[in-house]
Design an enzyme around this catalytic site. Sequence first.
Site, PDB file in Angstrom:
ATOM      1  N   SER A 211       8.406  -2.342 -10.064  1.00 55.30           N
ATOM      2  CA  SER A 211       8.222  -1.469  -8.901  1.00 55.30           C
ATOM      3  C   SER A 211       9.046  -0.192  -9.091  1.00 55.30           C
ATOM      4  O   SER A 211       8.854   0.517 -10.079  1.00 55.30           O
ATOM      5  CB  SER A 211       8.605  -2.232  -7.632  1.00 55.30           C
ATOM      6  OG  SER A 211       8.273  -1.499  -6.484  1.00 55.30           O
ATOM      7  N   ASP A 461      -2.382  -4.890  -6.813  1.00 53.35           N
ATOM      8  CA  ASP A 461      -1.173  -4.249  -6.282  1.00 53.35           C
ATOM      9  C   ASP A 461      -1.599  -3.280  -5.179  1.00 53.35           C
ATOM     10  O   ASP A 461      -2.421  -2.396  -5.409  1.00 53.35           O
ATOM     11  CB  ASP A 461      -0.465  -3.494  -7.404  1.00 53.35           C
ATOM     12  CG  ASP A 461       0.878  -2.926  -6.989  1.00 53.35           C
ATOM     13  OD1 ASP A 461       1.037  -2.554  -5.808  1.00 53.35           O
ATOM     14  OD2 ASP A 461       1.783  -2.858  -7.824  1.00 53.35           O
ATOM     15  N   HIS A 498       1.901  -7.103  -5.514  1.00 48.88           N
ATOM     16  CA  HIS A 498       2.983  -6.214  -5.928  1.00 48.88           C
ATOM     17  C   HIS A 498       4.080  -6.995  -6.659  1.00 48.88           C
ATOM     18  O   HIS A 498       4.872  -7.706  -6.027  1.00 48.88           O
ATOM     19  CB  HIS A 498       3.556  -5.498  -4.706  1.00 48.88           C
ATOM     20  CG  HIS A 498       4.539  -4.428  -5.026  1.00 48.88           C
ATOM     21  ND1 HIS A 498       4.193  -3.276  -5.702  1.00 48.88           N
ATOM     22  CD2 HIS A 498       5.867  -4.316  -4.775  1.00 48.88           C
ATOM     23  CE1 HIS A 498       5.258  -2.512  -5.842  1.00 48.88           C
ATOM     24  NE2 HIS A 498       6.291  -3.123  -5.300  1.00 48.88           N
TER      25      HIS A 498
END
Length: 582
Positions: A211, A461, A498
């Site tokens: 991330s 995602d 994610h």
Amino acid sequence: MKRPLVFASAIAALALGAGCASTPSAVPRSPAQGASAVMGCDAIAARFSYANTRVVSVDKVAAGTLKLPGIAAAMPEHCVVKGAMNERIGPVDGKPYAIGFEMRLPTQWNGRFFYQANGGLDGFQTPAYGDILGGGPVTNGLLQGFAVISSDAGHAFDRTTPIGGATFGLDPQARLDYGYNAVAQLTPMAKALIRTVYGRGPDTSYFVGTSNGGRHGFVTASRLPKAYDGILVSTPGWRLPLAAATQLWGAQQFASIASRDATTHRPDLTTALSPADFSVFARSVLARCDALDGLTDGIVSDLQGCQSAFQLQRDVPACNASSAAGTCLTTAQKDVLTRVLAGPRTRDGSAVYAGLPADPGIAGRDWATWKFVNSVGPRDSIAMAFVMATPPASPQTVTGLGTTLIDYALGFDIDRDLGLVRATSGAYTQSSMSFMTPPDPSMRDFVAAGGKLIVFHGTADPVFSALDTVAWHEQFHRAHGAAAAAQERLYLVPGMNHSRGGPATDQVNLFDELVKWVERGQAPGAVVATARGAGTAVPNAEVPSSWSATRTRLLCPYPQVPRYVAGDAETAASFACRAPGS
């Protein structure tokens, strides 16, 4: 940074998924072949000295006393060093700032360094265990004998205010530390600490993050091209300011069909699409795309093939007066999803950020959380207001008391406000697109230094688009031509949300693949990923009950896709990586 000697036998022609590194290296040390600490934990504070650095505490962890979820073996004996660099008082807000860090130094060291990058807006020190990413990892860097560092990237989360995760954006230097400078400061310091404790520096150095940590990885490859031999990133938010702006724009789309909250009188985004509505969408994608890889198994492995085959307006059932609940989407819902998947454009038609792929993993709970909660709450709204917009908003403008954050998100105008991510103002001499993104996305100096980069990304995602990562990968290959395969691999994880989760085989160890590539010249090809169904060490509740709890699948170097060949539908051995369309 030391480079081991070249093995002549490792020099061979490279093909995608096979071959050797451009800078072949010696067989890696095992912990027994590395080095023992030359001093005890109690001596580190007195013996280690580095400019503008204060050792806050040093503690010893005995072997066998620390166990982590999902990892069978206990952590080895090690020292935990906590410290602070560049302590100061911010000139704008009068608050204390420093680059806080934690370093875990195993008594038996394997000769390697591991930088563990944070996610989110940083501001906290995650224990420096050496997370290798993916869902429910079964090992980590510390267990393998790496010296590991983690940090807060130059600011502490302010727990006195609901918007405390982003108020550091008021401080010009804290912005730069978050963007790139904390890594630049900590890297040489950490190597100096390693040299103090073990009597020599690391032979090889690795950088790992997901991330925002993936963004850190891209930025580090561009800004510190010789500091790390190998970089592993997941879910890279390498154009994070644009992704955040897209999140706010997406919230506006969902708000257009959401009901009003009776208390706040603001749109309740969770009413725009229910879990049953997302399931309708997921079933529609599977109906069109599941079999593209040769097997109907609840997984869409051919991302690009599905983007061509699936048409939302055509393939998702539209509701009419006789439609049963959970079998269709309204025309308004279909229109909103069509816009959100396509992504925002400015008034002149320019794309702001990549669109999102159609994927059954959109039914994952994380997708709705990012779209309906994080976009208007303590993630994207405050990040844009304080960190990514220049000048930052005033805390009096965005109080974070539950209503004004959504007002900020719904009031953000792509045409009027997008320029804030490229603006400078007074003491804020660098825009967020400057301090948060890699100056050279092609990473030419990193490639020239022989660095190796592995990237993986979930196709579902919700915030950092896998299509954006694919576009970066293609740009990288255009820049480097045939040589690109010697330096970089991209893997897509079908259904993964994610960083982890979703209906996916999200447990994968690409870190060991990176080490073998850097140190043995063994370039990664197909790798095996595993589901974490019921009864596994760290279960993923979104693994469908129809799957084996330990289903395995191949992840293939992009653009290859796994094709079913023959055999047990639950095992990766029944698949092979093939060129798209074959």
